[in-house]
Design a protein around this motif. Structure first.
Motif, PDB file in Angstrom:
ATOM      1  N   UNK A 170       0.842  -1.205   0.000  1.00 42.28           N
ATOM      2  CA  UNK A 170       0.000   0.000   0.000  1.00 42.28           C
ATOM      3  C   UNK A 170       0.873   1.250   0.000  1.00 42.28           C
ATOM      4  N   UNK A 171       1.976   1.183   0.758  1.00 43.07           N
ATOM      5  CA  UNK A 171       2.891   2.334   0.869  1.00 43.07           C
ATOM      6  C   UNK A 171       3.937   2.338  -0.250  1.00 43.07           C
ATOM      7  N   UNK A 172       4.393   1.149  -0.653  1.00 42.50           N
ATOM      8  CA  UNK A 172       5.438   1.028  -1.689  1.00 42.50           C
ATOM      9  C   UNK A 172       4.959   0.070  -2.789  1.00 42.50           C
ATOM     10  N   UNK A 173       4.041   0.528  -3.653  1.00 41.30           N
ATOM     11  CA  UNK A 173       3.420  -0.378  -4.632  1.00 41.30           C
ATOM     12  C   UNK A 173       4.379  -0.951  -5.679  1.00 41.30           C
ATOM     13  N   UNK A 174       5.567  -0.330  -5.853  1.00 39.86           N
ATOM     14  CA  UNK A 174       6.509  -0.844  -6.866  1.00 39.86           C
ATOM     15  C   UNK A 174       7.459  -1.900  -6.304  1.00 39.86           C
ATOM     16  N   UNK A 175       7.355  -2.182  -4.999  1.00 38.22           N
ATOM     17  CA  UNK A 175       8.241  -3.173  -4.376  1.00 38.22           C
ATOM     18  C   UNK A 175       7.717  -4.595  -4.594  1.00 38.22           C
ATOM     19  N   UNK A 176       8.614  -5.549  -4.412  1.00 40.11           N
ATOM     20  CA  UNK A 176       8.264  -6.959  -4.550  1.00 40.11           C
ATOM     21  C   UNK A 176       8.313  -7.610  -3.163  1.00 40.11           C
ATOM     22  N   UNK A 177       7.323  -8.459  -2.878  1.00 37.27           N
ATOM     23  CA  UNK A 177       7.291  -9.164  -1.594  1.00 37.27           C
ATOM     24  C   UNK A 177       7.576 -10.646  -1.819  1.00 37.27           C
ATOM     25  N   UNK A 178       8.507 -11.190  -1.033  1.00 41.51           N
ATOM     26  CA  UNK A 178       8.789 -12.629  -1.103  1.00 41.51           C
ATOM     27  C   UNK A 178       8.422 -13.279   0.231  1.00 41.51           C
ATOM     28  N   UNK A 179       8.105 -14.563   0.179  1.00 38.68           N
ATOM     29  CA  UNK A 179       7.682 -15.278   1.374  1.00 38.68           C
ATOM     30  C   UNK A 179       8.858 -15.547   2.320  1.00 38.68           C
ATOM     31  N   UNK A 180       8.616 -15.407   3.602  1.00 38.95           N
ATOM     32  CA  UNK A 180       9.631 -15.682   4.619  1.00 38.95           C
ATOM     33  C   UNK A 180       8.970 -16.405   5.789  1.00 38.95           C
ATOM     34  N   UNK A 181       9.390 -17.635   6.067  1.00 36.68           N
ATOM     35  CA  UNK A 181       8.817 -18.438   7.135  1.00 36.68           C
ATOM     36  C   UNK A 181       9.931 -18.988   8.014  1.00 36.68           C
ATOM     37  N   UNK A 182       9.518 -19.548   9.149  1.00 30.24           N
ATOM     38  CA  UNK A 182      10.479 -20.117  10.083  1.00 30.24           C
ATOM     39  C   UNK A 182      10.486 -19.350  11.391  1.00 30.24           C
ATOM     40  N   UNK A 183      11.214 -19.864  12.389  1.00 30.76           N
ATOM     41  CA  UNK A 183      11.305 -19.134  13.648  1.00 30.76           C
ATOM     42  C   UNK A 183      12.152 -17.876  13.457  1.00 30.76           C
ATOM     43  N   UNK A 184      12.188 -17.034  14.475  1.00 27.32           N
ATOM     44  CA  UNK A 184      12.873 -15.733  14.363  1.00 27.32           C
ATOM     45  C   UNK A 184      14.330 -15.901  13.932  1.00 27.32           C
ATOM     46  N   UNK A 185      15.031 -16.834  14.542  1.00 28.10           N
ATOM     47  CA  UNK A 185      16.455 -17.045  14.229  1.00 28.10           C
ATOM     48  C   UNK A 185      16.644 -17.438  12.767  1.00 28.10           C
ATOM     49  N   UNK A 186      15.800 -18.354  12.300  1.00 26.78           N
ATOM     50  CA  UNK A 186      15.875 -18.819  10.904  1.00 26.78           C
ATOM     51  C   UNK A 186      15.616 -17.673   9.940  1.00 26.78           C
ATOM     52  N   UNK A 187      14.608 -16.863  10.254  1.00 27.31           N
ATOM     53  CA  UNK A 187      14.245 -15.755   9.362  1.00 27.31           C
ATOM     54  C   UNK A 187      15.349 -14.703   9.303  1.00 27.31           C
ATOM     55  N   UNK A 188      15.969 -14.420  10.446  1.00 23.31           N
ATOM     56  CA  UNK A 188      17.078 -13.451  10.450  1.00 23.31           C
ATOM     57  C   UNK A 188      18.246 -13.949   9.592  1.00 23.31           C
ATOM     58  N   UNK A 189      18.522 -15.246   9.690  1.00 19.75           N
ATOM     59  CA  UNK A 189      19.602 -15.845   8.898  1.00 19.75           C
ATOM     60  C   UNK A 189      19.295 -15.733   7.404  1.00 19.75           C
ATOM     61  N   UNK A 190      18.030 -15.941   7.044  1.00 20.82           N
ATOM     62  CA  UNK A 190      17.641 -15.854   5.632  1.00 20.82           C
ATOM     63  C   UNK A 190      17.806 -14.443   5.077  1.00 20.82           C
ATOM     64  N   UNK A 191      17.618 -13.443   5.920  1.00 22.26           N
ATOM     65  CA  UNK A 191      17.821 -12.049   5.480  1.00 22.26           C
ATOM     66  C   UNK A 191      19.286 -11.839   5.093  1.00 22.26           C
TER      67      UNK A 191
END
Length: 308
Positions: free
Chosen positions: A134-155
């Motif tokens: 809604x705020x950044x309509x030209x951006x792309x969103x990708x799926x991110x799942x897992x616990x907090x530690x896993x998600x931080x590592x994926x970033x």
């Protein structure tokens, strides 16, 4: 209580932190406790976004079953994960004092926000996805799942510009980076930042013990948010944000429903005396529904059923 209270919890670091917090509070009151970690369906199926799984209570169902089978005495949940309708025989026994409710962006530099370049942001949440688009309509969103530690590592491992997290979750396990961007414009999930303890309805003795952990203001605020969600949702997963804040004996409420692509936003902002909050969440939801929310919810249901 003479018996040892068995505390059911998911086995992620954050869930264990939450359960240990409840354990410490109960032991400070003189009760013996033990933790019983279990793995939920939501922790095991990580290759799909949550909204594609189509399971209400995906993080809570395993613990609910253990509770009803008498394998545990209580369960500790992130309140935002708990369905607005609890299973038969299970009741809310306590809501703990809420932490910060905001979302934050964990990022590798914020130049992309200034330059207007196409950026990739990661989140597994429909609500966060819709509000970011809604705020950044030209951006792309990708799926991110897992616990907090896993998600931080994926970033770190991926070439995304950032990922969205609940501030409370990162703070609780001491993983909040110093330079996160606080997304104070993003309306949090109903009950985000709060913890709920559930127990069996029949266990009156335990209910009296757990009532001592209850934080009344958090209970009122989260009840309003969850009633707003329940009235809008009707059992359907949708991008809904809600936040009730108590200030000077008044409740300030902000809630919104978004289309899945973030292009539509139907928002409500209201204030009411703290003494008159009965049914307030439903009143706010009806305002959204009457402003086109009913039509938008039907569109979301149609899109969701096409996914499943």
């Amino acid at each position: 209580m003479s018996k040892i209270i068995r505390i059911g919890t998911r086995d992620s670091e954050l869930a264990l932190w939450q359960a240990t917090t409840v354990q410490n509070k109960l032991e400070a009151l003189g009760h013996d406790t033990t933790l019983v970690p279990l793995k939920s369906t939501g922790d095991q199926v990580l290759d799909k976004p949550l909204y594609e799984l189509g399971i209400t209570g995906i993080f809570t169902k395993t613990l609910d079953i253990a509770l009803l089978k008498d394998q545990i005495d209580i369960a500790v949940h992130s309140m935002k994960d708990v369905p607005t309708q609890l299973p038969k025989g299970i009741v809310r026994a306590a809501v703990l004092d809420r932490a910060i409710a905001h979302d934050v962006l964990v990022h590798k530099g914020l130049d992309f926000l200034e330059s207007g370049q196409v950026a990739t942001i990661a989140t597994g949440s429909l609500r966060r996805k819709a509000q970011w688009l809604h705020k950044y309509p030209n951006h792309k969103i990708v799926n991110l799942r897992g616990n907090v530690n896993t998600r931080l590592l994926k970033v770190i491992e991926n070439d995304w510009q950032g990922a969205i997290f609940a501030q409370a979750g990162l703070e609780r396990i001491k993983l909040l980076p110093k330079d996160v961007l606080v997304l104070d414009w993003m309306i949090p999930a109903p009950a985000q930042g709060a913890m709920m303890v559930v127990a069996k309805e029949e266990d009156i003795t335990l209910a009296k013990v757990l009532a001592k952990l209850n934080h009344r203001e958090t209970e009122i605020a989260t009840s309003i948010e969850r009633l707003f969600l329940r009235t809008l949702e009707g059992g359907c997963t949708a991008p809904i944000g809600a936040l009730a804040q108590i200030m000077d004996q008044n409740v300030h409420f902000q809630g919104a429903l978004f289309s899945l692509d973030g292009k539509q936003k139907i928002e409500v902002k209201k204030e009411i005396p703290l003494s008159k909050t009965e049914g307030f969440g439903e009143v706010c939801a009806q305002e959204v529904l009457n402003s086109g929310g009913d039509k938008l919810m039907q569109e979301i249901r149609n899109e969701n059923s096409a996914l499943h």
